[in-house]
Design a protein around this motif. Structure first.
Motif, PDB file in Angstrom:
ATOM      1  N   SER A  32     -37.984  62.232  99.942  1.00 47.16           N
ATOM      2  CA  SER A  32     -37.697  63.650 100.152  1.00 47.16           C
ATOM      3  C   SER A  32     -36.412  63.882 100.948  1.00 47.16           C
ATOM      4  O   SER A  32     -35.872  64.978 100.916  1.00 47.16           O
ATOM      5  CB  SER A  32     -38.866  64.311 100.872  1.00 47.16           C
ATOM      6  OG  SER A  32     -38.984  63.816 102.179  1.00 47.16           O
ATOM      7  N   ASN A  33     -35.891  62.881 101.638  1.00 47.11           N
ATOM      8  CA  ASN A  33     -34.686  63.071 102.446  1.00 47.11           C
ATOM      9  C   ASN A  33     -33.393  62.888 101.658  1.00 47.11           C
ATOM     10  O   ASN A  33     -32.337  63.265 102.128  1.00 47.11           O
ATOM     11  CB  ASN A  33     -34.698  62.097 103.626  1.00 47.11           C
ATOM     12  CG  ASN A  33     -35.791  62.434 104.607  1.00 47.11           C
ATOM     13  OD1 ASN A  33     -36.222  63.573 104.693  1.00 47.11           O
ATOM     14  ND2 ASN A  33     -36.259  61.439 105.325  1.00 47.11           N
ATOM     15  N   ASP A  34     -33.451  62.312 100.481  1.00 46.75           N
ATOM     16  CA  ASP A  34     -32.240  62.026  99.725  1.00 46.75           C
ATOM     17  C   ASP A  34     -32.370  62.614  98.325  1.00 46.75           C
ATOM     18  O   ASP A  34     -33.265  62.257  97.572  1.00 46.75           O
ATOM     19  CB  ASP A  34     -32.021  60.511  99.650  1.00 46.75           C
ATOM     20  CG  ASP A  34     -30.657  60.158  99.095  1.00 46.75           C
ATOM     21  OD1 ASP A  34     -29.850  61.072  98.838  1.00 46.75           O
ATOM     22  OD2 ASP A  34     -30.400  58.951  98.933  1.00 46.75           O
ATOM     23  N   LYS A  35     -31.444  63.503  97.960  1.00 48.71           N
ATOM     24  CA  LYS A  35     -31.535  64.189  96.674  1.00 48.71           C
ATOM     25  C   LYS A  35     -31.315  63.248  95.495  1.00 48.71           C
ATOM     26  O   LYS A  35     -31.937  63.407  94.447  1.00 48.71           O
ATOM     27  CB  LYS A  35     -30.547  65.345  96.621  1.00 48.71           C
ATOM     28  CG  LYS A  35     -30.923  66.481  97.529  1.00 48.71           C
ATOM     29  CD  LYS A  35     -30.005  67.662  97.323  1.00 48.71           C
ATOM     30  CE  LYS A  35     -30.355  68.718  98.332  1.00 48.71           C
ATOM     31  NZ  LYS A  35     -30.863  69.916  97.745  1.00 48.71           N
ATOM     32  N   SER A  36     -30.447  62.264  95.653  1.00 50.43           N
ATOM     33  CA  SER A  36     -30.211  61.356  94.528  1.00 50.43           C
ATOM     34  C   SER A  36     -31.443  60.498  94.251  1.00 50.43           C
ATOM     35  O   SER A  36     -31.740  60.185  93.100  1.00 50.43           O
ATOM     36  CB  SER A  36     -29.003  60.468  94.807  1.00 50.43           C
ATOM     37  OG  SER A  36     -29.239  59.638  95.920  1.00 50.43           O
ATOM     38  N   LEU A  37     -32.159  60.103  95.282  1.00 49.01           N
ATOM     39  CA  LEU A  37     -33.378  59.345  95.071  1.00 49.01           C
ATOM     40  C   LEU A  37     -34.456  60.204  94.424  1.00 49.01           C
ATOM     41  O   LEU A  37     -35.254  59.716  93.623  1.00 49.01           O
ATOM     42  CB  LEU A  37     -33.891  58.773  96.394  1.00 49.01           C
ATOM     43  CG  LEU A  37     -33.085  57.614  96.965  1.00 49.01           C
ATOM     44  CD1 LEU A  37     -33.620  57.220  98.336  1.00 49.01           C
ATOM     45  CD2 LEU A  37     -33.124  56.434  96.038  1.00 49.01           C
ATOM     46  N   ARG A  38     -34.478  61.485  94.757  1.00 51.85           N
ATOM     47  CA  ARG A  38     -35.448  62.385  94.145  1.00 51.85           C
ATOM     48  C   ARG A  38     -35.183  62.501  92.643  1.00 51.85           C
ATOM     49  O   ARG A  38     -36.101  62.459  91.834  1.00 51.85           O
ATOM     50  CB  ARG A  38     -35.410  63.757  94.809  1.00 51.85           C
ATOM     51  CG  ARG A  38     -36.526  64.653  94.314  1.00 51.85           C
ATOM     52  CD  ARG A  38     -36.522  66.026  94.953  1.00 51.85           C
ATOM     53  NE  ARG A  38     -36.546  65.936  96.405  1.00 51.85           N
ATOM     54  CZ  ARG A  38     -35.842  66.732  97.194  1.00 51.85           C
ATOM     55  NH1 ARG A  38     -35.061  67.653  96.684  1.00 51.85           N
ATOM     56  NH2 ARG A  38     -35.919  66.619  98.494  1.00 51.85           N
ATOM     57  N   TRP A  39     -33.899  62.641  92.264  1.00 53.26           N
ATOM     58  CA  TRP A  39     -33.543  62.697  90.845  1.00 53.26           C
ATOM     59  C   TRP A  39     -33.919  61.399  90.138  1.00 53.26           C
ATOM     60  O   TRP A  39     -34.478  61.420  89.038  1.00 53.26           O
ATOM     61  CB  TRP A  39     -32.048  62.952  90.675  1.00 53.26           C
ATOM     62  CG  TRP A  39     -31.701  64.400  90.676  1.00 53.26           C
ATOM     63  CD1 TRP A  39     -31.177  65.105  91.708  1.00 53.26           C
ATOM     64  CD2 TRP A  39     -31.864  65.316  89.600  1.00 53.26           C
ATOM     65  NE1 TRP A  39     -31.001  66.411  91.339  1.00 53.26           N
ATOM     66  CE2 TRP A  39     -31.424  66.571  90.034  1.00 53.26           C
ATOM     67  CE3 TRP A  39     -32.342  65.196  88.306  1.00 53.26           C
ATOM     68  CZ2 TRP A  39     -31.445  67.688  89.230  1.00 53.26           C
ATOM     69  CZ3 TRP A  39     -32.354  66.319  87.501  1.00 53.26           C
ATOM     70  CH2 TRP A  39     -31.913  67.535  87.965  1.00 53.26           C
ATOM     71  N   GLY A  40     -33.608  60.286  90.747  1.00 50.68           N
ATOM     72  CA  GLY A  40     -33.910  58.998  90.137  1.00 50.68           C
ATOM     73  C   GLY A  40     -35.397  58.776  89.969  1.00 50.68           C
ATOM     74  O   GLY A  40     -35.851  58.280  88.937  1.00 50.68           O
ATOM     75  N   SER A  41     -36.169  59.152  90.965  1.00 54.31           N
ATOM     76  CA  SER A  41     -37.611  58.982  90.890  1.00 54.31           C
ATOM     77  C   SER A  41     -38.202  59.867  89.798  1.00 54.31           C
ATOM     78  O   SER A  41     -39.065  59.433  89.030  1.00 54.31           O
ATOM     79  CB  SER A  41     -38.242  59.322  92.241  1.00 54.31           C
ATOM     80  OG  SER A  41     -39.648  59.264  92.147  1.00 54.31           O
ATOM     81  N   THR A  42     -37.721  61.103  89.708  1.00 51.83           N
ATOM     82  CA  THR A  42     -38.228  62.015  88.691  1.00 51.83           C
ATOM     83  C   THR A  42     -37.904  61.505  87.290  1.00 51.83           C
ATOM     84  O   THR A  42     -38.778  61.475  86.412  1.00 51.83           O
ATOM     85  CB  THR A  42     -37.627  63.418  88.895  1.00 51.83           C
ATOM     86  OG1 THR A  42     -37.944  63.850  90.220  1.00 51.83           O
ATOM     87  CG2 THR A  42     -38.185  64.406  87.907  1.00 51.83           C
ATOM     88  N   LEU A  43     -36.662  61.085  87.078  1.00 51.53           N
ATOM     89  CA  LEU A  43     -36.274  60.576  85.763  1.00 51.53           C
ATOM     90  C   LEU A  43     -37.033  59.301  85.411  1.00 51.53           C
ATOM     91  O   LEU A  43     -37.423  59.094  84.255  1.00 51.53           O
ATOM     92  CB  LEU A  43     -34.767  60.331  85.724  1.00 51.53           C
ATOM     93  CG  LEU A  43     -33.898  61.583  85.745  1.00 51.53           C
ATOM     94  CD1 LEU A  43     -32.431  61.195  85.837  1.00 51.53           C
ATOM     95  CD2 LEU A  43     -34.158  62.438  84.530  1.00 51.53           C
ATOM     96  N   PHE A  44     -37.253  58.446  86.397  1.00 53.49           N
ATOM     97  CA  PHE A  44     -38.010  57.216  86.156  1.00 53.49           C
ATOM     98  C   PHE A  44     -39.425  57.532  85.687  1.00 53.49           C
ATOM     99  O   PHE A  44     -39.928  56.934  84.729  1.00 53.49           O
ATOM    100  CB  PHE A  44     -38.050  56.368  87.433  1.00 53.49           C
ATOM    101  CG  PHE A  44     -38.955  55.182  87.341  1.00 53.49           C
ATOM    102  CD1 PHE A  44     -38.546  54.050  86.669  1.00 53.49           C
ATOM    103  CD2 PHE A  44     -40.213  55.203  87.913  1.00 53.49           C
ATOM    104  CE1 PHE A  44     -39.382  52.950  86.568  1.00 53.49           C
ATOM    105  CE2 PHE A  44     -41.050  54.108  87.829  1.00 53.49           C
ATOM    106  CZ  PHE A  44     -40.630  52.982  87.146  1.00 53.49           C
ATOM    107  N   HIS A  45     -40.076  58.481  86.345  1.00 54.41           N
ATOM    108  CA  HIS A  45     -41.449  58.809  85.967  1.00 54.41           C
ATOM    109  C   HIS A  45     -41.513  59.464  84.591  1.00 54.41           C
ATOM    110  O   HIS A  45     -42.440  59.208  83.813  1.00 54.41           O
ATOM    111  CB  HIS A  45     -42.099  59.691  87.035  1.00 54.41           C
ATOM    112  CG  HIS A  45     -42.483  58.916  88.252  1.00 54.41           C
ATOM    113  ND1 HIS A  45     -41.637  58.767  89.326  1.00 54.41           N
ATOM    114  CD2 HIS A  45     -43.601  58.221  88.556  1.00 54.41           C
ATOM    115  CE1 HIS A  45     -42.235  58.025  90.241  1.00 54.41           C
ATOM    116  NE2 HIS A  45     -43.427  57.674  89.787  1.00 54.41           N
ATOM    117  N   TYR A  46     -40.537  60.307  84.255  1.00 52.69           N
ATOM    118  CA  TYR A  46     -40.503  60.864  82.903  1.00 52.69           C
ATOM    119  C   TYR A  46     -40.291  59.761  81.864  1.00 52.69           C
ATOM    120  O   TYR A  46     -40.900  59.774  80.788  1.00 52.69           O
ATOM    121  CB  TYR A  46     -39.413  61.916  82.769  1.00 52.69           C
ATOM    122  CG  TYR A  46     -39.802  63.253  83.358  1.00 52.69           C
ATOM    123  CD1 TYR A  46     -41.030  63.829  83.087  1.00 52.69           C
ATOM    124  CD2 TYR A  46     -38.930  63.942  84.182  1.00 52.69           C
ATOM    125  CE1 TYR A  46     -41.396  65.049  83.628  1.00 52.69           C
ATOM    126  CE2 TYR A  46     -39.275  65.172  84.732  1.00 52.69           C
ATOM    127  CZ  TYR A  46     -40.508  65.716  84.448  1.00 52.69           C
ATOM    128  OH  TYR A  46     -40.863  66.921  84.984  1.00 52.69           O
TER     129      TYR A  46
END
Length: 78
Positions: A47-61
């Motif tokens: 939750s502290n890093d926006k790029s990690l949030r994007w990567g995690s979301t794309l990975f799960h999709y």
């Protein structure tokens, strides 16, 4: 040929049941004995890093799309 049949029976016949038994036993043990150890502490890290949030979301999709592809492949007739 007997060795190939043995390996086929082991990897495709027995090993999945062994793995599922280990999974179920571990889940039951952690739920009953060590309930406080089951937590999602990594969500604070993401939750502290926006790029990690994007990567995690794309990975799960992507994982969901791969699962859907496998299910559709199993349902498709020969």
């Amino acid at each position: 040929m007997i060795t190939a049949e043995y390996l086929n029976n082991f990897f495709l016949g027995y090993l999945p049941y062994v793995a599922l038994t280990v999974l179920a036993t571990g889940l039951i043990y952690r739920t009953i004995r060590r309930n406080n150890t089951i937590q999602a502490s990594s969500s604070q890290f993401i939750s502290n890093d926006k790029s990690l949030r994007w990567g995690s979301t794309l990975f799960h999709y992507a994982i969901l799309l791969v699962l859907l592809g496998h299910i559709l492949g199993l349902l498709t007739p020969e």
